[in-house]
Design a protein around this motif. Structure first.
Motif, PDB file in Angstrom:
ATOM      1  N   SER A   1      -3.395  14.657 -15.458  1.00  0.00           N
ATOM      2  CA  SER A   1      -4.512  13.707 -15.530  1.00  0.00           C
ATOM      3  C   SER A   1      -4.002  12.285 -15.714  1.00  0.00           C
ATOM      4  CB  SER A   1      -5.451  14.082 -16.684  1.00  0.00           C
ATOM      5  OG  SER A   1      -6.019  15.357 -16.471  1.00  0.00           O
ATOM      6  N   ASP A   2      -2.964  12.141 -16.532  1.00  0.00           N
ATOM      7  CA  ASP A   2      -2.389  10.811 -16.750  1.00  0.00           C
ATOM      8  C   ASP A   2      -1.708  10.300 -15.486  1.00  0.00           C
ATOM      9  OD1 ASP A   2      -3.260  10.898 -19.346  1.00  0.00           O
ATOM     10  OD2 ASP A   2      -1.335  11.535 -20.185  1.00  0.00           O
ATOM     11  N   ILE A   3      -0.983  11.193 -14.811  1.00  0.00           N
ATOM     12  CA  ILE A   3      -0.282  10.801 -13.590  1.00  0.00           C
ATOM     13  C   ILE A   3      -1.272  10.488 -12.474  1.00  0.00           C
ATOM     14  CG2 ILE A   3       1.240  11.658 -11.750  1.00  0.00           C
ATOM     15  CD1 ILE A   3       2.774  13.195 -13.858  1.00  0.00           C
ATOM     16  N   ALA A   4      -2.434  11.153 -12.505  1.00  0.00           N
ATOM     17  CA  ALA A   4      -3.419  11.006 -11.426  1.00  0.00           C
ATOM     18  C   ALA A   4      -3.956   9.590 -11.312  1.00  0.00           C
ATOM     19  CB  ALA A   4      -4.574  11.981 -11.639  1.00  0.00           C
ATOM     20  N   LEU A   5      -4.059   8.875 -12.421  1.00  0.00           N
ATOM     21  CA  LEU A   5      -4.647   7.531 -12.378  1.00  0.00           C
ATOM     22  C   LEU A   5      -3.858   6.592 -11.471  1.00  0.00           C
ATOM     23  CD1 LEU A   5      -6.761   5.528 -13.272  1.00  0.00           C
ATOM     24  CD2 LEU A   5      -5.376   5.046 -15.322  1.00  0.00           C
ATOM     25  N   PRO A   6      -2.557   6.393 -11.713  1.00  0.00           N
ATOM     26  CA  PRO A   6      -1.824   5.520 -10.771  1.00  0.00           C
ATOM     27  C   PRO A   6      -1.724   6.118  -9.378  1.00  0.00           C
ATOM     28  CG  PRO A   6      -0.304   6.583 -12.310  1.00  0.00           C
ATOM     29  CD  PRO A   6      -1.688   6.852 -12.814  1.00  0.00           C
ATOM     30  N   ALA A   7      -1.662   7.454  -9.294  1.00  0.00           N
ATOM     31  CA  ALA A   7      -1.564   8.093  -7.979  1.00  0.00           C
ATOM     32  C   ALA A   7      -2.809   7.811  -7.149  1.00  0.00           C
ATOM     33  CB  ALA A   7      -1.365   9.597  -8.147  1.00  0.00           C
ATOM     34  N   VAL A   8      -3.984   7.917  -7.758  1.00  0.00           N
ATOM     35  CA  VAL A   8      -5.235   7.684  -7.041  1.00  0.00           C
ATOM     36  C   VAL A   8      -5.378   6.214  -6.644  1.00  0.00           C
ATOM     37  CG1 VAL A   8      -7.750   7.668  -7.258  1.00  0.00           C
ATOM     38  CG2 VAL A   8      -6.447   9.652  -8.043  1.00  0.00           C
ATOM     39  N   ILE A   9      -5.046   5.320  -7.569  1.00  0.00           N
ATOM     40  CA  ILE A   9      -5.161   3.888  -7.278  1.00  0.00           C
ATOM     41  C   ILE A   9      -4.228   3.498  -6.128  1.00  0.00           C
ATOM     42  CG2 ILE A   9      -4.760   1.570  -8.173  1.00  0.00           C
ATOM     43  CD1 ILE A   9      -5.638   2.595 -10.912  1.00  0.00           C
ATOM     44  N   PHE A  10      -2.957   3.884  -6.259  1.00  0.00           N
ATOM     45  CA  PHE A  10      -1.994   3.584  -5.196  1.00  0.00           C
ATOM     46  C   PHE A  10      -2.386   4.299  -3.899  1.00  0.00           C
ATOM     47  CE2 PHE A  10       0.474   1.912  -8.569  1.00  0.00           C
ATOM     48  CZ  PHE A  10       1.507   1.154  -8.033  1.00  0.00           C
ATOM     49  N   GLY A  11      -2.865   5.542  -4.030  1.00  0.00           N
ATOM     50  CA  GLY A  11      -3.226   6.322  -2.856  1.00  0.00           C
ATOM     51  C   GLY A  11      -4.373   5.707  -2.069  1.00  0.00           C
ATOM     52  N   LEU A  12      -5.399   5.229  -2.763  1.00  0.00           N
ATOM     53  CA  LEU A  12      -6.531   4.599  -2.078  1.00  0.00           C
ATOM     54  C   LEU A  12      -6.089   3.332  -1.351  1.00  0.00           C
ATOM     55  CD1 LEU A  12      -9.446   5.001  -4.667  1.00  0.00           C
ATOM     56  CD2 LEU A  12      -9.236   6.096  -2.425  1.00  0.00           C
ATOM     57  N   ILE A  13      -5.233   2.549  -2.011  1.00  0.00           N
ATOM     58  CA  ILE A  13      -4.731   1.333  -1.369  1.00  0.00           C
ATOM     59  C   ILE A  13      -3.924   1.690  -0.120  1.00  0.00           C
ATOM     60  CG2 ILE A  13      -3.197  -0.646  -1.631  1.00  0.00           C
ATOM     61  CD1 ILE A  13      -3.942  -0.659  -4.614  1.00  0.00           C
ATOM     62  N   GLY A  14      -3.046   2.686  -0.268  1.00  0.00           N
ATOM     63  CA  GLY A  14      -2.228   3.092   0.873  1.00  0.00           C
ATOM     64  C   GLY A  14      -3.050   3.674   2.000  1.00  0.00           C
ATOM     65  N   ALA A  15      -4.066   4.468   1.652  1.00  0.00           N
ATOM     66  CA  ALA A  15      -4.915   5.083   2.662  1.00  0.00           C
ATOM     67  C   ALA A  15      -5.645   4.034   3.486  1.00  0.00           C
ATOM     68  CB  ALA A  15      -5.923   6.020   1.994  1.00  0.00           C
ATOM     69  N   ARG A  16      -6.121   3.003   2.811  1.00  0.00           N
ATOM     70  CA  ARG A  16      -6.841   1.944   3.532  1.00  0.00           C
ATOM     71  C   ARG A  16      -5.886   1.063   4.329  1.00  0.00           C
ATOM     72  NH1 ARG A  16     -11.679   1.742   5.814  1.00  0.00           N
ATOM     73  NH2 ARG A  16     -12.511  -0.376   5.931  1.00  0.00           N
ATOM     74  N   LEU A  17      -4.721   0.782   3.754  1.00  0.00           N
ATOM     75  CA  LEU A  17      -3.749  -0.054   4.446  1.00  0.00           C
ATOM     76  C   LEU A  17      -3.320   0.579   5.773  1.00  0.00           C
ATOM     77  CD1 LEU A  17      -1.353  -1.434   1.674  1.00  0.00           C
ATOM     78  CD2 LEU A  17      -2.855  -2.749   3.188  1.00  0.00           C
ATOM     79  N   TYR A  18      -3.039   1.884   5.741  1.00  0.00           N
ATOM     80  CA  TYR A  18      -2.618   2.557   6.967  1.00  0.00           C
ATOM     81  C   TYR A  18      -3.718   2.469   8.021  1.00  0.00           C
ATOM     82  CZ  TYR A  18      -0.820   6.159  10.125  1.00  0.00           C
ATOM     83  OH  TYR A  18      -0.365   6.831  11.228  1.00  0.00           O
TER      84      TYR A  18
END
Length: 298
Positions: free
Chosen positions: A54-71
Protein backbone atom coordinates in the motif's frame (compact mmCIF):
# COMPACT_ATOMS: atom_id res chain seq x y z
CA UNK A 1 -28.16 -5.05 -37.93
CA UNK A 2 -27.30 -8.63 -36.88
CA UNK A 3 -29.51 -10.24 -34.25
CA UNK A 4 -26.60 -10.55 -31.79
CA UNK A 5 -24.20 -7.79 -30.84
CA UNK A 6 -22.63 -5.99 -27.90
CA UNK A 7 -24.19 -2.57 -27.32
CA UNK A 8 -22.07 0.35 -26.20
CA UNK A 9 -23.16 2.41 -23.18
CA UNK A 10 -25.23 5.42 -24.11
CA UNK A 11 -23.27 7.52 -21.62
CA UNK A 12 -20.13 7.20 -19.55
CA UNK A 13 -20.66 10.08 -17.15
CA UNK A 14 -23.19 10.41 -14.35
CA UNK A 15 -23.72 13.36 -12.07
CA UNK A 16 -23.96 13.39 -8.31
CA UNK A 17 -25.38 16.85 -8.03
CA UNK A 18 -22.85 18.94 -9.96
CA UNK A 19 -20.04 16.40 -9.47
CA UNK A 20 -19.31 14.26 -12.57
CA UNK A 21 -18.80 10.54 -11.96
CA UNK A 22 -16.92 9.13 -14.92
CA UNK A 23 -17.07 5.42 -15.69
CA UNK A 24 -13.57 5.56 -17.20
CA UNK A 25 -12.13 6.83 -13.94
CA UNK A 26 -14.17 4.38 -11.86
CA UNK A 27 -12.76 1.45 -13.82
CA UNK A 28 -9.22 2.62 -13.15
CA UNK A 29 -9.90 3.22 -9.45
CA UNK A 30 -11.38 -0.27 -9.15
CA UNK A 31 -8.39 -1.74 -11.01
CA UNK A 32 -5.93 -0.01 -8.69
CA UNK A 33 -7.84 -1.00 -5.55
CA UNK A 34 -8.07 -4.64 -6.60
CA UNK A 35 -4.41 -4.69 -7.59
CA UNK A 36 -3.29 -3.34 -4.22
CA UNK A 37 -5.51 -5.80 -2.34
CA UNK A 38 -4.21 -8.83 -4.26
CA UNK A 39 -0.59 -7.68 -4.08
CA UNK A 40 -0.85 -7.18 -0.32
CA UNK A 41 -2.07 -10.73 0.09
CA UNK A 42 0.71 -12.08 -2.10
CA UNK A 43 3.34 -10.00 -0.29
CA UNK A 44 2.20 -11.21 3.13
CA UNK A 45 2.25 -14.82 1.90
CA UNK A 46 5.81 -14.18 0.81
CA UNK A 47 6.79 -13.10 4.31
CA UNK A 48 6.58 -9.37 3.80
CA UNK A 49 5.06 -6.88 6.20
CA UNK A 50 1.46 -5.75 6.08
CA UNK A 51 1.00 -2.34 4.48
CA UNK A 52 4.21 -2.44 2.47
CA UNK A 53 2.51 -2.70 -0.92
CA UNK A 54 0.00 0.00 0.00
CA UNK A 55 2.86 2.36 0.80
CA UNK A 56 4.70 1.50 -2.41
CA UNK A 57 1.48 1.89 -4.42
CA UNK A 58 1.23 5.64 -3.84
CA UNK A 59 4.36 6.68 -5.77
CA UNK A 60 3.79 3.85 -8.25
CA UNK A 61 0.29 5.10 -9.10
CA UNK A 62 1.33 8.75 -9.31
CA UNK A 63 4.33 8.01 -11.52
CA UNK A 64 2.30 5.45 -13.48
CA UNK A 65 -0.50 7.88 -14.34
CA UNK A 66 2.02 10.48 -15.48
CA UNK A 67 3.85 7.91 -17.59
CA UNK A 68 0.64 6.51 -19.04
CA UNK A 69 -0.48 9.93 -20.20
CA UNK A 70 2.95 10.96 -21.45
CA UNK A 71 3.22 7.90 -23.69
CA UNK A 72 -0.22 8.61 -25.13
CA UNK A 73 0.51 12.27 -25.80
CA UNK A 74 3.93 11.50 -27.31
CA UNK A 75 2.61 8.82 -29.66
CA UNK A 76 -0.57 10.77 -30.48
CA UNK A 77 0.93 14.25 -30.42
CA UNK A 78 -0.79 15.24 -33.66
CA UNK A 79 -4.12 15.03 -31.85
CA UNK A 80 -3.15 17.97 -29.62
CA UNK A 81 -0.37 19.83 -31.44
CA UNK A 82 0.36 20.94 -34.98
CA UNK A 83 -1.76 22.31 -37.83
CA UNK A 84 -4.03 19.23 -37.98
CA UNK A 85 -4.74 18.98 -34.26
CA UNK A 86 -8.34 18.10 -33.45
CA UNK A 87 -8.09 18.96 -29.74
CA UNK A 88 -6.75 21.98 -27.91
CA UNK A 89 -3.27 21.40 -26.39
CA UNK A 90 -4.54 21.81 -22.82
CA UNK A 91 -6.84 18.81 -23.32
CA UNK A 92 -3.75 16.62 -23.25
CA UNK A 93 -4.20 16.89 -19.48
CA UNK A 94 -7.77 15.52 -19.60
CA UNK A 95 -7.07 11.89 -18.73
CA UNK A 96 -10.79 11.20 -18.29
CA UNK A 97 -11.24 11.54 -22.05
CA UNK A 98 -9.20 8.38 -22.52
CA UNK A 99 -5.61 7.86 -23.50
CA UNK A 100 -3.69 6.07 -20.74
CA UNK A 101 -1.05 3.72 -22.07
CA UNK A 102 0.04 0.63 -20.17
CA UNK A 103 3.54 1.02 -21.64
CA UNK A 104 4.06 4.42 -20.03
CA UNK A 105 2.32 3.32 -16.85
CA UNK A 106 4.63 0.34 -16.30
CA UNK A 107 7.77 2.25 -17.33
CA UNK A 108 7.34 5.32 -15.14
CA UNK A 109 5.36 3.43 -12.49
CA UNK A 110 8.36 1.13 -12.22
CA UNK A 111 10.51 4.15 -11.39
CA UNK A 112 8.15 4.97 -8.53
CA UNK A 113 8.37 1.38 -7.27
CA UNK A 114 12.16 1.42 -7.54
CA UNK A 115 12.40 4.63 -5.51
CA UNK A 116 10.08 3.23 -2.84
CA UNK A 117 11.97 -0.09 -2.67
CA UNK A 118 15.29 1.71 -2.41
CA UNK A 119 14.01 3.88 0.42
CA UNK A 120 12.64 0.86 2.31
CA UNK A 121 15.55 -1.46 1.56
CA UNK A 122 13.52 -4.04 -0.36
CA UNK A 123 14.42 -6.12 -3.41
CA UNK A 124 12.84 -4.62 -6.51
CA UNK A 125 12.62 -8.04 -8.15
CA UNK A 126 10.64 -9.46 -5.23
CA UNK A 127 8.12 -6.63 -5.43
CA UNK A 128 7.88 -6.86 -9.22
CA UNK A 129 7.13 -10.59 -9.08
CA UNK A 130 4.54 -9.99 -6.38
CA UNK A 131 2.58 -7.39 -8.32
CA UNK A 132 2.83 -9.01 -11.77
CA UNK A 133 -0.51 -10.90 -11.62
CA UNK A 134 -2.17 -7.85 -10.06
CA UNK A 135 -1.15 -5.68 -13.01
CA UNK A 136 -2.68 -8.18 -15.42
CA UNK A 137 -5.95 -8.33 -13.47
CA UNK A 138 -5.94 -4.55 -13.13
CA UNK A 139 -5.64 -4.15 -16.89
CA UNK A 140 -8.52 -6.58 -17.36
CA UNK A 141 -10.70 -4.32 -15.20
CA UNK A 142 -9.44 -1.00 -16.56
CA UNK A 143 -10.13 -1.95 -20.19
CA UNK A 144 -13.85 -1.68 -19.52
CA UNK A 145 -13.32 2.07 -19.23
CA UNK A 146 -12.64 2.02 -22.98
CA UNK A 147 -16.02 0.37 -23.50
CA UNK A 148 -17.77 3.26 -21.75
CA UNK A 149 -15.78 5.75 -23.82
CA UNK A 150 -16.46 3.83 -27.05
CA UNK A 151 -12.79 3.82 -28.02
CA UNK A 152 -10.08 1.36 -29.03
CA UNK A 153 -12.43 -0.80 -31.07
CA UNK A 154 -11.35 -2.96 -33.97
CA UNK A 155 -12.21 -3.31 -37.62
CA UNK A 156 -15.73 -4.18 -38.85
CA UNK A 157 -16.90 -7.72 -38.19
CA UNK A 158 -19.97 -9.91 -38.70
CA UNK A 159 -19.28 -12.01 -35.62
CA UNK A 160 -22.20 -12.29 -33.16
CA UNK A 161 -20.19 -10.49 -30.48
CA UNK A 162 -19.55 -7.48 -32.68
CA UNK A 163 -19.57 -4.13 -30.90
CA UNK A 164 -21.98 -1.31 -31.67
CA UNK A 165 -20.33 2.12 -31.94
CA UNK A 166 -22.21 5.41 -32.13
CA UNK A 167 -21.62 7.69 -35.10
CA UNK A 168 -20.38 10.34 -32.67
CA UNK A 169 -17.50 7.99 -31.82
CA UNK A 170 -16.64 7.04 -35.39
CA UNK A 171 -19.07 4.17 -35.96
CA UNK A 172 -21.28 3.66 -38.97
CA UNK A 173 -24.98 2.70 -38.93
CA UNK A 174 -25.53 -1.05 -39.16
CA UNK A 175 -21.81 -1.84 -38.79
CA UNK A 176 -20.35 -3.86 -35.92
CA UNK A 177 -16.73 -3.77 -34.81
CA UNK A 178 -14.32 -6.12 -33.08
CA UNK A 179 -14.59 -5.45 -29.31
CA UNK A 180 -10.83 -5.26 -28.79
CA UNK A 181 -11.36 -3.95 -25.27
CA UNK A 182 -13.09 -7.24 -24.45
CA UNK A 183 -10.43 -9.36 -26.16
CA UNK A 184 -7.71 -7.69 -24.14
CA UNK A 185 -9.70 -7.85 -20.90
CA UNK A 186 -10.19 -11.60 -21.28
CA UNK A 187 -6.55 -12.10 -22.28
CA UNK A 188 -5.33 -10.11 -19.27
CA UNK A 189 -7.56 -12.01 -16.85
CA UNK A 190 -6.36 -15.36 -18.22
CA UNK A 191 -2.76 -14.11 -18.00
CA UNK A 192 -3.27 -13.13 -14.36
CA UNK A 193 -4.39 -16.65 -13.43
CA UNK A 194 -1.57 -18.18 -15.50
CA UNK A 195 1.02 -16.06 -13.66
CA UNK A 196 -0.28 -17.16 -10.28
CA UNK A 197 -0.10 -20.80 -11.31
CA UNK A 198 3.35 -20.37 -12.85
CA UNK A 199 4.60 -18.69 -9.69
CA UNK A 200 3.45 -21.64 -7.61
CA UNK A 201 4.74 -24.29 -10.00
CA UNK A 202 8.14 -22.85 -10.91
CA UNK A 203 10.89 -20.91 -9.17
CA UNK A 204 10.37 -17.53 -10.79
CA UNK A 205 12.20 -15.00 -8.66
CA UNK A 206 14.34 -11.91 -9.30
CA UNK A 207 11.80 -10.38 -11.67
CA UNK A 208 11.33 -13.49 -13.77
CA UNK A 209 7.59 -13.69 -13.07
CA UNK A 210 7.28 -10.04 -14.03
CA UNK A 211 9.21 -10.75 -17.23
CA UNK A 212 6.79 -13.58 -17.93
CA UNK A 213 3.94 -11.09 -17.51
CA UNK A 214 5.57 -8.75 -20.02
CA UNK A 215 6.06 -11.59 -22.51
CA UNK A 216 2.52 -12.88 -22.05
CA UNK A 217 0.88 -9.49 -22.29
CA UNK A 218 2.81 -8.33 -25.35
CA UNK A 219 2.17 -11.63 -27.11
CA UNK A 220 -1.59 -11.07 -26.83
CA UNK A 221 -1.42 -7.32 -27.36
CA UNK A 222 0.37 -7.77 -30.69
CA UNK A 223 -2.51 -9.53 -32.44
CA UNK A 224 -5.22 -7.53 -30.64
CA UNK A 225 -3.49 -4.30 -31.69
CA UNK A 226 -3.56 -5.53 -35.27
CA UNK A 227 -7.37 -5.51 -35.18
CA UNK A 228 -7.66 -1.90 -34.05
CA UNK A 229 -8.50 0.91 -36.45
CA UNK A 230 -8.09 3.97 -34.20
CA UNK A 231 -5.49 6.45 -35.52
CA UNK A 232 -2.59 5.98 -33.09
CA UNK A 233 0.15 8.44 -34.00
CA UNK A 234 -1.99 10.32 -36.53
CA UNK A 235 -5.19 12.31 -36.79
CA UNK A 236 -7.16 10.35 -39.37
CA UNK A 237 -4.99 7.25 -39.73
CA UNK A 238 -2.62 5.18 -37.63
CA UNK A 239 1.10 5.64 -38.14
CA UNK A 240 2.67 2.38 -39.27
CA UNK A 241 6.13 1.06 -40.02
CA UNK A 242 6.50 -1.90 -42.37
CA UNK A 243 2.78 -2.48 -42.05
CA UNK A 244 2.74 -2.61 -38.24
CA UNK A 245 1.31 -0.09 -35.81
CA UNK A 246 3.39 1.72 -33.18
CA UNK A 247 2.11 -0.43 -30.33
CA UNK A 248 2.80 -3.60 -32.28
CA UNK A 249 6.45 -2.62 -32.63
CA UNK A 250 6.53 -1.78 -28.93
CA UNK A 251 5.10 -5.24 -28.20
CA UNK A 252 7.78 -6.91 -30.31
CA UNK A 253 10.62 -5.06 -28.59
CA UNK A 254 9.29 -5.73 -25.09
CA UNK A 255 8.52 -9.38 -25.87
CA UNK A 256 12.08 -9.98 -27.03
CA UNK A 257 13.44 -8.05 -24.05
CA UNK A 258 11.40 -10.17 -21.64
CA UNK A 259 12.66 -13.40 -23.19
CA UNK A 260 16.25 -12.20 -23.02
CA UNK A 261 15.81 -11.28 -19.35
CA UNK A 262 14.32 -14.71 -18.57
CA UNK A 263 17.29 -16.39 -20.24
CA UNK A 264 19.96 -14.19 -18.63
CA UNK A 265 18.54 -14.64 -15.11
CA UNK A 266 17.58 -18.30 -15.47
CA UNK A 267 20.24 -19.43 -12.97
CA UNK A 268 20.08 -16.48 -10.60
CA UNK A 269 19.37 -17.86 -7.13
CA UNK A 270 20.59 -15.21 -4.71
CA UNK A 271 18.47 -14.13 -1.78
CA UNK A 272 15.95 -11.30 -1.86
CA UNK A 273 15.03 -8.84 0.85
CA UNK A 274 11.32 -8.77 1.66
CA UNK A 275 11.70 -7.47 5.22
CA UNK A 276 14.27 -4.71 5.82
CA UNK A 277 16.92 -5.43 8.46
CA UNK A 278 15.72 -2.40 10.44
CA UNK A 279 12.35 -4.09 10.96
CA UNK A 280 13.86 -7.11 12.70
CA UNK A 281 14.47 -7.44 16.39
CA UNK A 282 17.92 -6.84 17.78
CA UNK A 283 20.25 -9.85 17.70
CA UNK A 284 20.06 -10.42 21.45
CA UNK A 285 16.26 -10.60 21.36
CA UNK A 286 15.94 -13.67 19.19
CA UNK A 287 17.70 -16.65 17.71
CA UNK A 288 19.88 -17.10 20.74
CA UNK A 289 21.89 -13.94 20.17
CA UNK A 290 22.19 -14.32 16.39
CA UNK A 291 20.78 -11.70 14.07
CA UNK A 292 17.60 -12.67 12.25
CA UNK A 293 17.73 -13.20 8.54
CA UNK A 294 16.01 -10.27 6.72
CA UNK A 295 15.76 -12.20 3.49
CA UNK A 296 13.52 -14.49 1.56
CA UNK A 297 15.33 -17.56 0.39
CA UNK A 298 14.88 -18.51 -3.22
Amino acid sequence: MPLASIPSPSEGVWYLGFIPIRAYALCFVLAIAFGIWLSERRWRARGGEKGTISDIALPAVIFGLIGARLYHVITDWQTYFGPRAIKEPYRALFIWEGGLSIWGAVALGGVGVWLACRRRGLSLGAVADTVAPSIAFGQAIARWGNWFNQELYGSPTTLPWGLEIDQAHGGEPGVLYHPTFLYESLWDAALGFALILAGRRFTLRHGRLFALYVAGYTFGRFWIEGLRIDPVGGVDHAVTLLGLRINQWTSIVLFIGALVYLWVTRNKETEQIVVPASQHKAPHEENGGQASDPIEST
